[in-house]
Design an enzyme around this catalytic site. Sequence first.
Site, short mmCIF file in Angstrom:
data_model
loop_
_atom_site.label_atom_id
_atom_site.label_comp_id
_atom_site.label_asym_id
_atom_site.label_seq_id
_atom_site.Cartn_x
_atom_site.Cartn_y
_atom_site.Cartn_z
N LYS A 52 -15.17 -25.86 41.60
CA LYS A 52 -13.27 -25.70 41.18
C LYS A 52 -12.02 -26.73 41.22
O LYS A 52 -11.59 -27.46 41.17
CB LYS A 52 -12.21 -24.11 41.58
CG LYS A 52 -13.16 -22.75 40.29
CD LYS A 52 -12.06 -21.90 40.62
CE LYS A 52 -13.54 -20.60 40.37
NZ LYS A 52 -13.02 -19.46 40.20
N GLN A 96 -9.81 -16.27 44.01
CA GLN A 96 -11.33 -16.00 43.76
C GLN A 96 -12.09 -14.79 44.06
O GLN A 96 -11.62 -13.80 45.03
CB GLN A 96 -12.29 -16.92 44.55
CG GLN A 96 -13.40 -16.37 44.29
CD GLN A 96 -14.52 -17.39 43.07
OE1 GLN A 96 -13.41 -18.25 42.52
NE2 GLN A 96 -15.33 -16.35 42.57
N ASP A 119 -5.86 -17.99 36.27
CA ASP A 119 -7.09 -16.93 35.40
C ASP A 119 -6.58 -16.00 34.47
O ASP A 119 -7.72 -15.86 33.52
CB ASP A 119 -7.61 -16.00 36.76
CG ASP A 119 -8.42 -17.05 37.14
OD1 ASP A 119 -8.91 -16.76 37.17
OD2 ASP A 119 -8.38 -16.18 39.02
#
Length: 281
Positions: A52, A96, A119
């Site tokens: 990422k 995460q 997200d």
Amino acid sequence: MPKIIDGKTISAQIKEELKEKVAAMKKGGTSVCLAVIQVGNDPASSVYVNNKKKACAYVGIDSLSYELPENTAQEELLQLIGELNDRKDVNGILVQLPLPGHIDEDAVIRSIDPKKDVDGFHPQSVGALCIGQKGFVSCTPAGIIQLLKRSGIEIAGKECVIIGRSNIVGKPMALLLLKENGTVTVCHSKTKDLKEITRRADILVVAIGKPKMITREYVKAGAVVIDVGIHRNENNKLCGDVDYDDVAPVCSAITPVPGGVGPMTIAMLMNNCVESITLNS
Ligand code: GUN
């Protein structure tokens, strides 16, 4: 043989388009910044987080990296998220998953400002998607829609069957296919006569988490098959939830593993980071 839906090439195109957008924004004095938080050092999570950050650098998005120890208290994590929520120079916040067992994942997701929820996991983002309002969309299902559209596959009016009902993939996938006017069925572990239902699908999205479970008996001739799974087989080779060699000859298009859905998730994360500017202006 079927068309192979090339997620590597399509994700590279999307990142190229975003790179140009970000460069133009920079010229106008606007920069984009993503804060990435990892708690603990699960090796798989470290690989994802690094990918990422690399994608951010490639596209021209600034990234801030927070690597917190495994035993970080939930309060400490929530405080960091609170600070990042308040920072004007931070546009997106990504925590995460999975988090260590002592941390309440839902509480953490809820603590992220929905304006920075790149997200698309916050209940407000999911609710907005559900009723067709603006908001961030979970990256993997958003990436699958791009794979279909950019491969010239029509969704409107098609029988779309999803196997898997997770909050991250199955449920948002159903909402997105519905938004594109597909006729949507969601199957799961309690579904009776699974084959019967999957064999109706013009578009079959498989997100079950069982290596090579889907063989050609589950697939209608000429169907489009999208494989969300990623596993290592007994020879340490990557494979999906679909038995590719068995299914490929009977379908019209299929995503490979690796190189199908996987690369799209990060491309769509980058897209969400860029969208955070327009979504909030
Ligand atoms: N862990 C596995 N996939 C994801 C994802 O898309 N986002 C986050 N935050 N964690 C994950």
